[in-house]
Scaffold this motif. Structure first.
Motif, PDB file in Angstrom:
ATOM      1  N   SER A 170      -9.550  76.043 -36.039  1.00 35.75           N
ATOM      2  CA  SER A 170     -10.996  76.104 -35.931  1.00 35.75           C
ATOM      3  C   SER A 170     -11.824  74.624 -35.412  1.00 35.75           C
ATOM      4  N   GLN A 171     -10.699  73.730 -35.903  1.00 34.35           N
ATOM      5  CA  GLN A 171     -10.626  72.041 -34.937  1.00 34.35           C
ATOM      6  C   GLN A 171     -11.509  72.194 -33.908  1.00 34.35           C
ATOM      7  N   VAL A 172     -10.769  73.295 -32.572  1.00 40.11           N
ATOM      8  CA  VAL A 172     -11.276  73.444 -31.644  1.00 40.11           C
ATOM      9  C   VAL A 172     -12.532  73.953 -31.383  1.00 40.11           C
ATOM     10  N   THR A 173     -14.029  73.023 -31.054  1.00 42.05           N
ATOM     11  CA  THR A 173     -14.900  73.243 -30.762  1.00 42.05           C
ATOM     12  C   THR A 173     -15.454  73.755 -29.605  1.00 42.05           C
ATOM     13  N   GLU A 174     -16.490  74.186 -29.055  1.00 45.11           N
ATOM     14  CA  GLU A 174     -17.304  74.402 -28.416  1.00 45.11           C
ATOM     15  C   GLU A 174     -16.967  73.521 -27.125  1.00 45.11           C
ATOM     16  N   GLU A 175     -17.465  72.142 -27.489  1.00 48.14           N
ATOM     17  CA  GLU A 175     -17.686  71.413 -26.738  1.00 48.14           C
ATOM     18  C   GLU A 175     -16.660  70.667 -26.231  1.00 48.14           C
ATOM     19  N   LEU A 176     -16.011  70.844 -26.776  1.00 52.18           N
ATOM     20  CA  LEU A 176     -14.364  70.419 -26.466  1.00 52.18           C
ATOM     21  C   LEU A 176     -13.976  71.240 -24.814  1.00 52.18           C
ATOM     22  N   ILE A 177     -13.713  72.438 -26.139  1.00 50.25           N
ATOM     23  CA  ILE A 177     -13.904  74.022 -24.730  1.00 50.25           C
ATOM     24  C   ILE A 177     -14.653  72.811 -23.123  1.00 50.25           C
ATOM     25  N   GLU A 178     -15.590  72.968 -23.238  1.00 53.45           N
ATOM     26  CA  GLU A 178     -16.654  73.275 -22.138  1.00 53.45           C
ATOM     27  C   GLU A 178     -16.085  71.267 -21.479  1.00 53.45           C
ATOM     28  N   CYS A 179     -15.966  70.799 -22.468  1.00 58.28           N
ATOM     29  CA  CYS A 179     -15.911  69.566 -21.468  1.00 58.28           C
ATOM     30  C   CYS A 179     -13.659  69.524 -20.816  1.00 58.28           C
ATOM     31  N   ARG A 180     -12.965  70.684 -21.455  1.00 51.91           N
ATOM     32  CA  ARG A 180     -11.484  70.457 -20.762  1.00 51.91           C
ATOM     33  C   ARG A 180     -12.285  71.440 -19.264  1.00 51.91           C
ATOM     34  N   TYR A 181     -13.235  72.371 -20.036  1.00 54.77           N
ATOM     35  CA  TYR A 181     -12.876  73.094 -18.563  1.00 54.77           C
ATOM     36  C   TYR A 181     -13.553  72.311 -17.341  1.00 54.77           C
ATOM     37  N   ASN A 182     -14.745  72.108 -17.788  1.00 53.56           N
ATOM     38  CA  ASN A 182     -15.340  71.078 -16.394  1.00 53.56           C
ATOM     39  C   ASN A 182     -14.220  70.254 -15.710  1.00 53.56           C
ATOM     40  N   ILE A 183     -13.544  69.413 -16.955  1.00 54.75           N
ATOM     41  CA  ILE A 183     -12.017  68.801 -15.421  1.00 54.75           C
ATOM     42  C   ILE A 183     -11.163  69.882 -14.949  1.00 54.75           C
ATOM     43  N   TYR A 184     -10.802  71.003 -15.445  1.00 54.07           N
ATOM     44  CA  TYR A 184      -9.776  71.506 -15.309  1.00 54.07           C
ATOM     45  C   TYR A 184     -10.150  72.521 -13.354  1.00 54.07           C
ATOM     46  N   THR A 185     -11.500  72.931 -13.871  1.00 57.95           N
ATOM     47  CA  THR A 185     -12.279  73.379 -12.371  1.00 57.95           C
ATOM     48  C   THR A 185     -12.520  72.668 -11.319  1.00 57.95           C
ATOM     49  N   ARG A 186     -11.748  71.136 -11.710  1.00 59.40           N
ATOM     50  CA  ARG A 186     -12.648  69.981 -10.112  1.00 59.40           C
ATOM     51  C   ARG A 186     -11.597  70.286  -8.870  1.00 59.40           C
ATOM     52  N   PRO A 187     -11.768  71.162  -8.142  1.00 60.73           N
ATOM     53  CA  PRO A 187     -10.664  71.415  -6.847  1.00 60.73           C
ATOM     54  C   PRO A 187      -9.574  70.857  -7.023  1.00 60.73           C
ATOM     55  N   GLU A 188      -9.497  69.174  -6.735  1.00 57.61           N
ATOM     56  CA  GLU A 188      -8.894  68.744  -7.435  1.00 57.61           C
ATOM     57  C   GLU A 188      -7.103  68.757  -7.564  1.00 57.61           C
ATOM     58  N   TYR A 189      -8.120  68.922  -9.512  1.00 59.22           N
ATOM     59  CA  TYR A 189      -6.584  69.390 -10.493  1.00 59.22           C
ATOM     60  C   TYR A 189      -6.253  70.014  -9.825  1.00 59.22           C
ATOM     61  N   LYS A 190      -6.573  71.933  -9.575  1.00 58.13           N
ATOM     62  CA  LYS A 190      -5.598  72.967  -8.685  1.00 58.13           C
ATOM     63  C   LYS A 190      -4.332  72.343  -8.212  1.00 58.13           C
ATOM     64  N   GLU A 191      -4.413  70.615  -7.464  1.00 60.99           N
ATOM     65  CA  GLU A 191      -3.425  70.626  -7.022  1.00 60.99           C
ATOM     66  C   GLU A 191      -2.548  69.538  -7.656  1.00 60.99           C
ATOM     67  N   ALA A 192      -2.819  68.966  -8.462  1.00 60.82           N
ATOM     68  CA  ALA A 192      -3.152  67.547  -9.790  1.00 60.82           C
ATOM     69  C   ALA A 192      -2.230  68.541 -10.700  1.00 60.82           C
ATOM     70  N   VAL A 193      -2.206  69.934 -10.876  1.00 60.85           N
ATOM     71  CA  VAL A 193      -1.259  70.363 -12.390  1.00 60.85           C
ATOM     72  C   VAL A 193      -0.502  70.417 -12.110  1.00 60.85           C
ATOM     73  N   HIS A 194       0.368  70.698 -10.353  1.00 64.63           N
ATOM     74  CA  HIS A 194       1.920  70.855  -9.846  1.00 64.63           C
ATOM     75  C   HIS A 194       2.241  69.758 -10.767  1.00 64.63           C
ATOM     76  N   HIS A 195       1.856  68.610 -10.392  1.00 61.59           N
ATOM     77  CA  HIS A 195       2.665  66.909 -10.288  1.00 61.59           C
ATOM     78  C   HIS A 195       2.583  66.656 -11.953  1.00 61.59           C
ATOM     79  N   ILE A 196       1.050  66.866 -12.317  1.00 56.48           N
ATOM     80  CA  ILE A 196       1.787  67.250 -13.908  1.00 56.48           C
ATOM     81  C   ILE A 196       2.207  67.402 -14.591  1.00 56.48           C
ATOM     82  N   VAL A 197       2.866  68.961 -14.393  1.00 58.58           N
ATOM     83  CA  VAL A 197       3.540  69.479 -15.442  1.00 58.58           C
ATOM     84  C   VAL A 197       5.067  69.509 -14.981  1.00 58.58           C
ATOM     85  N   CYS A 198       5.584  68.116 -13.642  1.00 58.25           N
ATOM     86  CA  CYS A 198       6.762  67.781 -13.121  1.00 58.25           C
ATOM     87  C   CYS A 198       7.912  67.844 -14.127  1.00 58.25           C
ATOM     88  N   LEU A 199       7.194  67.354 -15.421  1.00 57.54           N
ATOM     89  CA  LEU A 199       8.310  66.406 -16.283  1.00 57.54           C
ATOM     90  C   LEU A 199       8.347  67.265 -17.103  1.00 57.54           C
TER      91      LEU A 199
END
Length: 288
Positions: free
Chosen positions: A172-201
């Motif tokens: 329940s600690q996952v708030t609507e605002e936190l979801i929206e905040c992260r959604y706005n970051i994850y839907t930025r076009p450059e993030y779709k390439e960056a995520v593969h570099h992020i999970v390399c570890l």
């Protein structure tokens, strides 16, 4: 309460700085000695939104979006532990800081430890917050990679919510605002390439180059507290204590009834643990 009402009655500034060519988002509050907070995999400044007010009473709190994350630049290259550490050094140098307190959550804790091993002259003391997966458990790596990539490449409310709920003992600690905040970051076009570099570890052949090991952990000579939780989804308390054996003279504490984000779920307890340890374990420079 929301992220920004948590900050409504304190003075803070949100800005960008050039960290050796990396345009880096920074949030600052407070006027004490500098404390840098580092988020985890796929994270961003807002992961510490609930802590900034309390911590700013004792520290000059500096929270950054690490390279490849949040609204910071996303170079086209793998984001490895040494690269995150180099970026942190560039931030410290850009801010003209001679010595800092450090605390990192998950990936941020891993980066903080690596940085302290390589650049102890910059660190007073540090708290490593659920740095996690000490034993390189393949099932944890696969889960983290899958949920992170899915939250970005198939970004929708439910996928982002699922990724955030994995971090929490109390969902329940996952708030609507936190979801929206992260959604706005994850839907930025450059993030779709960056995520593969992020999970390399989360690929074992990459991760093994930076795995927790006495060969580098043994170089850490600054006071270090390992802040574990009773319900961390990446490592048990017993596994966490393996790090205490690797890091000389380190201390260990457990925050109960919290998952991977104790700073979010147990705000006051986390702030108290961090503040008391850091201020009581400051490296005093010898007189010249």
């Amino acid at each position: 309460m929301t992220i920004w009402t948590d900050l409504a009655d304190i003075e803070f500034k949100l800005y960008y700085l050039d960290a050796n060519g990396i345009n880096t988002r920074v949030l600052e509050a407070g006027n004490g000695e500098p404390l840098i907070l580092l988020h985890g995999t796929g994270g961003h400044i807002e992961a510490y939104a609930r802590n900034i007010k309390g911590l700013s009473e004792k520290f000059r709190v500096i929270v950054i979006d690490m390279v490849g994350h949040g609204y910071t630049d996303k170079p086209d290259r793998p984001y490895t532990i040494d690269y995150y550490s180099e970026h942190l050094l560039s931030v410290i140098q850009a801010l003209k800081l001679s010595k800092v307190y450090l605390s990192g959550e998950s990936l941020g804790g891993w980066v903080a430890a690596w940085f302290a091993a390589e650049h102890p002259e910059y660190v007073h003391s540090m708290v490593l917050n659920t740095p996690g997966n000490v034993n390189n458990k393949l099932e944890v790596m696969a889960k983290l990679k899958e949920s992170t990539v899915k939250a970005v490449l198939e970004a929708n409310y439910e996928n982002v919510k699922t990724r955030l709920e994995w971090l929490m003992y109390d969902k329940s600690q996952v708030t609507e605002e936190l979801i929206e905040c992260r959604y706005n970051i994850y839907t930025r076009p450059e993030y779709k390439e960056a995520v593969h570099h992020i999970v390399c570890l989360q690929e074992i052949e990459v991760r093994e180059q930076y795995s927790w090991h006495p060969s580098w952990c043994g170089k850490i000579n600054v006071p270090t507290l390992l802040a574990w939780t009773s319900h961390d989804p990446t490592s048990t308390v017993e596994e966490g204590k393996l790090l205490q054996d690797m890091i000389p003279n380190s201390d260990f504490t457990v925050i109960n009834n919290a998952g991977h984000w104790p700073q979010w779920e147990k705000v006051e307890e986390f702030n108290d643990v961090l503040t008391s340890y850091l201020l009581e374990n400051k490296v005093v420079e010898p007189a010249k």
